[in-house]
Design a protein around this motif. Sequence first.
Motif: not given
Length: 190
Positions: A160-175
């Motif tokens: 959910m976190t990755i999908r949300d951040l990707a849809e909003r064009h935000r950085t995704i923490h490597p962790d």
Amino acid sequence: MNREEYQTIIRPFLSEKRFRHSVCVAEMAEHLAGKFGADVEKAWTAGILHDILKEKPPEDQLKMMDEFGIILTDEERPSQKLWHAILGAAYLERKLGISDREILDAIRYHTTARADMTLLEKVVFVADFISSDREFEGVEALRQAAETSLEQAVLLGTSMTIRDLAERHRTIHPDTIAAYNWSVLHAPAP
């Protein structure tokens, strides 16, 4: 310290809503810890303390990080939502004298997760997602997953976190990406 003392410590830092959230996370962490065999007191403690600096203004958080020698990565700097976890763990250790590494790491990774999390880290990460005050699309599926498998709940939460951040064009923490990949390889099938 006892539970009442921890609540007294965090109270001045948090709004009524955020304080209530912290209580709900502590309660859910206690439930999950009891269910999956983690230390119940550590789970409750990490849950109640996890957002201690969440409502500090960004400029104050940056100043405190500078004082503590915390250097944000390129992925962390634009993601203010991650700062309170990084700073909170350092603050609790350096200013409040909490030295239990399990509790500090559970607080440190409650927003990003990470690969190969400890049982306590999974408990707090999941408890923060599914506490009784949370209402968002998908929370019930997460709650159901958490009743049978923390690993499955971590997989759903990081997805959910990755999908949300990707849809909003935000950085995704490597962790977070590492936690997702680890969960794909280790979570039982739903």
